[in-house]
Every structure is written in C-alpha cells, then in structure tokens.
Design a protein around this motif. Structure first.
Motif, PDB file in Angstrom:
ATOM      1  N   LYS A  64      31.390 -12.590   1.952  1.00 14.95           N
ATOM      2  CA  LYS A  64      32.060 -12.943   0.698  1.00 14.95           C
ATOM      3  C   LYS A  64      32.385 -14.439   0.671  1.00 14.95           C
ATOM      4  O   LYS A  64      32.167 -15.115  -0.335  1.00 14.95           O
ATOM      5  CB  LYS A  64      33.327 -12.108   0.533  1.00 14.95           C
ATOM      6  CG  LYS A  64      34.008 -12.299  -0.822  1.00 14.95           C
ATOM      7  CD  LYS A  64      35.206 -11.385  -0.987  1.00 14.95           C
ATOM      8  CE  LYS A  64      34.780  -9.949  -1.115  1.00 14.95           C
ATOM      9  NZ  LYS A  64      35.937  -9.069  -1.453  1.00 14.95           N
ATOM     10  N   SER A 219      37.103  -5.549   9.480  1.00 19.01           N
ATOM     11  CA  SER A 219      36.610  -5.703   8.107  1.00 19.01           C
ATOM     12  C   SER A 219      35.259  -6.399   8.048  1.00 19.01           C
ATOM     13  O   SER A 219      34.661  -6.513   6.970  1.00 19.01           O
ATOM     14  CB  SER A 219      37.618  -6.517   7.283  1.00 19.01           C
ATOM     15  OG  SER A 219      37.844  -7.789   7.887  1.00 19.01           O
ATOM     16  N   ARG A 221      31.557  -7.082   7.839  1.00 15.93           N
ATOM     17  CA  ARG A 221      30.433  -6.261   7.369  1.00 15.93           C
ATOM     18  C   ARG A 221      29.299  -6.214   8.380  1.00 15.93           C
ATOM     19  O   ARG A 221      28.562  -5.228   8.457  1.00 15.93           O
ATOM     20  CB  ARG A 221      29.904  -6.787   6.032  1.00 15.93           C
ATOM     21  CG  ARG A 221      30.905  -6.672   4.901  1.00 15.93           C
ATOM     22  CD  ARG A 221      30.387  -7.228   3.586  1.00 15.93           C
ATOM     23  NE  ARG A 221      29.447  -6.314   2.960  1.00 15.93           N
ATOM     24  CZ  ARG A 221      28.139  -6.506   2.911  1.00 15.93           C
ATOM     25  NH1 ARG A 221      27.593  -7.588   3.451  1.00 15.93           N
ATOM     26  NH2 ARG A 221      27.341  -5.637   2.314  1.00 15.93           N
ATOM     27  N   LEU A 258      36.292  -2.191   3.478  1.00 12.88           N
ATOM     28  CA  LEU A 258      35.275  -2.706   2.563  1.00 12.88           C
ATOM     29  C   LEU A 258      35.529  -2.210   1.152  1.00 12.88           C
ATOM     30  O   LEU A 258      36.266  -1.251   0.930  1.00 12.88           O
ATOM     31  CB  LEU A 258      33.873  -2.268   3.027  1.00 12.88           C
ATOM     32  CG  LEU A 258      33.448  -2.694   4.430  1.00 12.88           C
ATOM     33  CD1 LEU A 258      32.022  -2.211   4.707  1.00 12.88           C
ATOM     34  CD2 LEU A 258      33.543  -4.197   4.609  1.00 12.88           C
ATOM     35  N   GLU A 259      34.884  -2.862   0.196  1.00 11.55           N
ATOM     36  CA  GLU A 259      35.013  -2.437  -1.195  1.00 11.55           C
ATOM     37  C   GLU A 259      34.328  -1.090  -1.402  1.00 11.55           C
ATOM     38  O   GLU A 259      33.318  -0.782  -0.752  1.00 11.55           O
ATOM     39  CB  GLU A 259      34.409  -3.502  -2.115  1.00 11.55           C
ATOM     40  CG  GLU A 259      35.158  -4.828  -2.072  1.00 11.55           C
ATOM     41  CD  GLU A 259      34.545  -5.876  -2.982  1.00 11.55           C
ATOM     42  OE1 GLU A 259      33.560  -5.544  -3.673  1.00 11.55           O
ATOM     43  OE2 GLU A 259      35.056  -7.014  -2.998  1.00 11.55           O
ATOM     44  N   THR A 260      34.840  -0.315  -2.332  1.00 10.23           N
ATOM     45  CA  THR A 260      34.387   1.064  -2.531  1.00 10.23           C
ATOM     46  C   THR A 260      32.886   1.161  -2.791  1.00 10.23           C
ATOM     47  O   THR A 260      32.220   2.081  -2.307  1.00 10.23           O
ATOM     48  CB  THR A 260      35.144   1.703  -3.710  1.00 10.23           C
ATOM     49  OG1 THR A 260      36.551   1.588  -3.473  1.00 10.23           O
ATOM     50  CG2 THR A 260      34.774   3.167  -3.865  1.00 10.23           C
ATOM     51  N   GLU A 261      32.326   0.199  -3.538  1.00 10.56           N
ATOM     52  CA  GLU A 261      30.919   0.254  -3.920  1.00 10.56           C
ATOM     53  C   GLU A 261      30.004  -0.497  -2.956  1.00 10.56           C
ATOM     54  O   GLU A 261      28.820  -0.693  -3.261  1.00 10.56           O
ATOM     55  CB  GLU A 261      30.745  -0.320  -5.335  1.00 10.56           C
ATOM     56  CG  GLU A 261      31.524   0.422  -6.414  1.00 10.56           C
ATOM     57  CD  GLU A 261      31.153   1.894  -6.473  1.00 10.56           C
ATOM     58  OE1 GLU A 261      29.943   2.203  -6.366  1.00 10.56           O
ATOM     59  OE2 GLU A 261      32.063   2.724  -6.613  1.00 10.56           O
ATOM     60  N   ASP A 262      30.511  -0.912  -1.817  1.00 10.44           N
ATOM     61  CA  ASP A 262      29.694  -1.664  -0.866  1.00 10.44           C
ATOM     62  C   ASP A 262      28.526  -0.803  -0.385  1.00 10.44           C
ATOM     63  O   ASP A 262      28.707   0.348   0.037  1.00 10.44           O
ATOM     64  CB  ASP A 262      30.545  -2.096   0.335  1.00 10.44           C
ATOM     65  CG  ASP A 262      29.900  -3.200   1.147  1.00 10.44           C
ATOM     66  OD1 ASP A 262      28.719  -3.054   1.514  1.00 10.44           O
ATOM     67  OD2 ASP A 262      30.568  -4.219   1.416  1.00 10.44           O
TER      68      ASP A 262
END
Length: 292
Positions: A64, A219, A221, A258-262
């Motif tokens: 990010k 966190s 990725r 992580l973000e929900t839609e990752d």
C-alpha cells in the motif's frame, strides 16, 4: 533541504546494517521534505529518495505504501541517471553503482523480464564485490535482485545457486531477523518447488517464514502470499493436514489485518477449501463457505 539530506544519511546508515524498514521510513521523510522545497536540486534528490523507498517497500511487501509512490517515473529515472553519472565522474564508483541498482529496480517494475537485463545487474554486483566486499549489504541486495531476475527468466538452477550464496553470506554477517535472509530462503524454496524437490521446498519455506515472521508484522501481505505457495507445496507433497494448518493460521491473520476484498484472502480460502476436499472434511468446508 538540510534536514531532508540528514534523513537520507540516516537511511544510508540503516541500509548498511540491513534495516530496510527503517531505511524506507527515513527515505520517505526525506522525499516529503525535498518535494516541499521544490528546487531543481531538491527534486533531483527527491528522485533518489523515491527510488530508495520504493525499492525497500517492494522488498518488504509493504504494497500500500509502495503504491502511493507509483507516479510517472520518467523524470525520476532521468534524475537517477544524472546522479549516477555525476558520482562516477567524481570517482564515487560504488555510490554510482548503488544508484544504478535502484534505478534498474524501478524501471523494471511491472514489465516482463528479459535476458539482457542481467548484464547491468551483474555489473553492479561486480562493482560492489570489488570495492565493498562480498558481504556488504549492498552486495547482498544486488545478489538478491540478480537471483530473482534469473528465477523470473526460468533459470532455476542458476538462481538457486545464487540464493544459496546469499543465504550463506547473510547468515554470516547479518542479524538473525534480516528480512533479506528470509526472502532468499523463500527464493530457494520456490526454485526447489519448480525443480520438483518438494520436501526440500517445504523445509525452506518453513525456514523462510521463521525469519520473516520475526522481522515483519503479521499485517504484511508478502507473508500471507508466501503461505499460499507453502500450503500448495505441502498439499502436493501429500501433507494435507499440514497444508490445512498453514492455510487456517494464515487466513486467521489475514482476516484480522488485511482488507476484506484482498485477493490474498481469496487464494488462502481456495487453498484451504481444496485441502479440505482432498481430506474429505466436508463439514469443515461448509463452515468455511458460510463464514466467507
């Protein structure tokens, strides 16, 4: 500008001791101040700070933050060429080579790797080995980039040989939590997997994650992406229960951080689902589906 220059010096100190995270943070602070200044000289130095931060963030999987630096890099690359040429004209060969490495890394982002890209990287590594020694952190960074390039070009045995050298050197001179060591071990695991040496790959993935989980936040990725291929390799080896355990733990951390839609979460769920099907654990599969 003086304060920004001090942040670059600080980044250099962090970089030379293998602290890429701290180096990236200092480079980002320098970038902000140089861009605020807006003078020609400051903007040239901003190009160096941007490339430095981008390269470190790429290595560390801080996607990010790295994405925020994605702009039209044409001016940045031109500035880096000027900085390198000026350093070389003043006899600062190793500094020029280091700027070249950052420029090469930046200009090869998101494109298909080609064999002709190897020679400039090898030239940089040769300069570092000759002037700074085989165990200098800049040499290790160049070695990693070259090994990664070879792997992308499907030169698996050659890339594995370089990663093995990097692992040996990093273990000898760098901190135990040195991220580059963890990524080099992951590189060896990838090569072993693609060469069909699945058990060796499983062991190397475990070693890699042991280093990286102690040096990167949950966190991150890149950690989750490594567990995707680790789980797949365990499943291919017939170690389905181990694959399920890896996927479950990584998915739990991924859902938390992580973000929900990752898309990483999607691949973790898919890998877990496939392993559960192979084990005949359909009740657990139903729970996974309803929880998604």
């Amino acid at each position: 500008e003086q304060r920004a220059a001090l942040y670059l010096v600080e980044a250099l100190c962090h970089d030379r001791r293998g602290a890429e995270g701290e180096a990236a943070s200092s480079a980002l602070l320098a970038l902000e101040l140089f861009e605020e200044s807006g003078t020609e000289r400051a903007l040239e130095h901003a190009a160096l700070a941007r490339a430095w931060a981008w390269s470190s963030l790429w290595l560390l999987g801080r996607d990010k933050e790295r994405a925020a630096l994605e702009v039209d890099h044409a001016r940045c690359l031109e500035d880096l060429v000027r900085i390198s040429e000026r350093a070389r004209s003043r006899g600062k060969e190793s500094w020029a080579a280091w700027v070249d490495l950052k420029r090469i890394h930046l200009e090869t982002r998101g494109i298909e790797f080609r064999p002709e890209m190897l020679e400039p990287v090898r030239r940089v590594r040769g300069t570092f080995e000759r002037m700074l020694g085989t165990d200098h952190t800049w040499t290790l960074q160049a070695l990693y980039f070259e090994a990664n390039l070879l792997f992308r070009l499907k030169s698996l045995e050659e890339s594995d040989a370089l990663w093995a050298i990097l692992v040996e050197r990093a273990r000898r001179v760098a901190p135990e939590r040195y991220p580059l060591l963890g990524f080099a071990l992951c590189g060896r695991a990838q090569a072993a997997r693609d060469l069909g040496n699945l058990e060796a790959a499983n062991d190397l993935y475990a070693q890699s994650l042991e280093v990286l989980e102690s040096s990167l936040p949950p966190s991150n990725r890149k950690l989750r992406r490594i567990t995707i291929v680790q789980g797949g390799t365990l499943a291919r080896s017939g170690r389905l229960d181990d694959a399920v355990a890896v996927y479950r733990q990584s998915l739990q951390l991924g859902e938390k951080h992580l973000e929900t839609e990752d898309y990483v979460l999607m691949y973790l769920r898919r890998g877990l689902g496939q392993a559960l099907v192979a084990l005949g654990q359909f009740d657990d599969l139903e729970q996974l589906i309803h929880a998604t």
